[in-house]
Enzyme design. Structure first.
Site, PDB file in Angstrom:
ATOM      1  N   PHE A 168       0.845  -1.187   0.000  1.00  0.00           N
ATOM      2  CA  PHE A 168       0.000   0.000   0.000  1.00  0.00           C
ATOM      3  C   PHE A 168       0.884   1.242   0.000  1.00  0.00           C
ATOM      4  CE2 PHE A 168      -3.344  -2.868   0.801  1.00  0.00           C
ATOM      5  CZ  PHE A 168      -4.538  -2.207   0.540  1.00  0.00           C
ATOM      6  N   HIS A 197      -9.367  -6.435   7.276  1.00  0.00           N
ATOM      7  CA  HIS A 197      -8.101  -6.140   7.952  1.00  0.00           C
ATOM      8  C   HIS A 197      -8.338  -5.629   9.371  1.00  0.00           C
ATOM      9  CE1 HIS A 197      -9.514  -2.600   5.773  1.00  0.00           C
ATOM     10  NE2 HIS A 197      -8.820  -1.828   6.578  1.00  0.00           N
ATOM     11  N   GLU A 213      -7.226   3.250  -5.518  1.00  0.00           N
ATOM     12  CA  GLU A 213      -8.491   3.467  -4.825  1.00  0.00           C
ATOM     13  C   GLU A 213      -8.724   4.970  -4.794  1.00  0.00           C
ATOM     14  OE1 GLU A 213      -8.265   1.558  -1.011  1.00  0.00           O
ATOM     15  OE2 GLU A 213      -8.330  -0.454  -1.880  1.00  0.00           O
ATOM     16  N   CYS A 223     -16.432  14.811   2.374  1.00  0.00           N
ATOM     17  CA  CYS A 223     -16.304  13.470   2.947  1.00  0.00           C
ATOM     18  C   CYS A 223     -15.972  13.628   4.422  1.00  0.00           C
ATOM     19  CB  CYS A 223     -15.203  12.690   2.233  1.00  0.00           C
ATOM     20  SG  CYS A 223     -14.919  11.032   2.912  1.00  0.00           S
ATOM     21  N   CYS A 280      -5.955  15.385   0.010  1.00  0.00           N
ATOM     22  CA  CYS A 280      -7.260  15.002  -0.508  1.00  0.00           C
ATOM     23  C   CYS A 280      -8.008  16.263  -0.917  1.00  0.00           C
ATOM     24  CB  CYS A 280      -8.064  14.229   0.539  1.00  0.00           C
ATOM     25  SG  CYS A 280      -9.653  13.608  -0.077  1.00  0.00           S
ATOM     26  N   CYS A 328     -14.171   9.962   6.862  1.00  0.00           N
ATOM     27  CA  CYS A 328     -12.890   9.318   6.594  1.00  0.00           C
ATOM     28  C   CYS A 328     -12.214   8.891   7.894  1.00  0.00           C
ATOM     29  CB  CYS A 328     -11.976  10.272   5.820  1.00  0.00           C
ATOM     30  SG  CYS A 328     -10.383   9.552   5.383  1.00  0.00           S
ATOM     31  N   ASP A 329     -11.655   7.668   7.905  1.00  0.00           N
ATOM     32  CA  ASP A 329     -10.994   7.157   9.090  1.00  0.00           C
ATOM     33  C   ASP A 329      -9.488   7.011   8.884  1.00  0.00           C
ATOM     34  OD1 ASP A 329     -10.954   5.078   7.316  1.00  0.00           O
ATOM     35  OD2 ASP A 329     -11.865   3.598   8.652  1.00  0.00           O
ATOM     36  N   THR A 330      -8.938   7.774   7.934  1.00  0.00           N
ATOM     37  CA  THR A 330      -7.539   7.618   7.540  1.00  0.00           C
ATOM     38  C   THR A 330      -6.750   8.902   7.756  1.00  0.00           C
ATOM     39  OG1 THR A 330      -8.174   6.018   5.848  1.00  0.00           O
ATOM     40  CG2 THR A 330      -6.001   7.008   5.638  1.00  0.00           C
TER      41      THR A 330
END
Length: 216
Positions: free
Chosen positions: A25, A210, A115, A46, A31, A49-51
């Site tokens: 990855f 995951h 992605e 958005c 973003c 988002c959890d990133t």
């Protein structure tokens, strides 16, 4: 071009069509739908988002001056000389991903997947394109290998994307960031995904395996 990378790591793909497949990855910084700052989350296109995609201080993150430099670093994570697989993600990888990087990856025998939220143009020479629309954003990509929609989103119902030509369609349960405890909310949205897929069988359920098996 200098590429800004938040983090890179070797793991198993946790969701969607390639779930369970070994992959490197590469998470780009930045973003176009959210700044990544918590104070801006409520007003973001958005907001769920959890990133963390801010900066270059993550695991194996940094700045890479050329496509060859980044491609070589990505290749180094693969455990042998077989055909490799990289997933470019973010943030929004389309803000940095270009033809030069994909060509450099292909020279090193690496298949390239992305992605993306679908709001920016992507290189034509990608091997796999996954589009994940977010909120009211305008999706300009109309053909992809995989359409993965976080569900439910009030401004992004699945039928809004019926025009997109995709080989595979997945619904992924949303995390409700308005709840202090995410687990009950996750159960509710998972049930909603199941019900929608059963009523509309061109869609399939995708879970974040995951997180279920506790790997990166």
């Amino acid at each position: 071009m200098t590429y800004s990378v938040k983090e890179m790591f070797y793991t198993l793909q946790g969701e969607g069509f390639h779930s369970g497949r070994p992959a490197v990855f590469c998470r780009f910084t930045g973003c176009n739908l959210w700044s990544g700052r918590e104070q801006d989350r409520a007003k973001a296109v958005c907001s769920f988002c959890d990133t963390d995609f801010v900066g270059t201080d993550g695991q194996n993150g940094g700045k890479f001056k050329t496509a060859e430099d980044l491609a070589t670093r990505i290749r180094s994570f693969w455990p042998n000389d077989s055909l490799g697989f990289v997933v470019f993600t973010g943030g929004e990888p389309g803000l940095q991903l270009d033809d030069a990087l994909i060509k450099a990856m292909h020279k090193l025998n690496i298949e390239c997947a992305v992605e993306s939220n679908g709001t920016v143009a992507l290189p034509d020479n990608l091997d796999w394109v996954c589009i994940s629309p977010k909120g009211r954003s305008e999706v300009i990509i109309e053909r992809c290998d995989e359409l993965k929609l976080v569900y439910p989103q009030a401004e992004a119902p699945p039928e809004r994307f019926d025009h997109i030509k995709s080989k595979y369609r997945f619904l992924s349960p949303i995390n409700d960031w308005t709840e202090q405890s995410l687990y009950p909310a996750k159960q509710v949205s998972t049930r909603q995904c199941i019900d929608y897929c059963l009523a509309n069988p061109k869609w399939s359920l995708s879970l974040q395996t995951h997180k279920i098996i506790n790997i990166d």
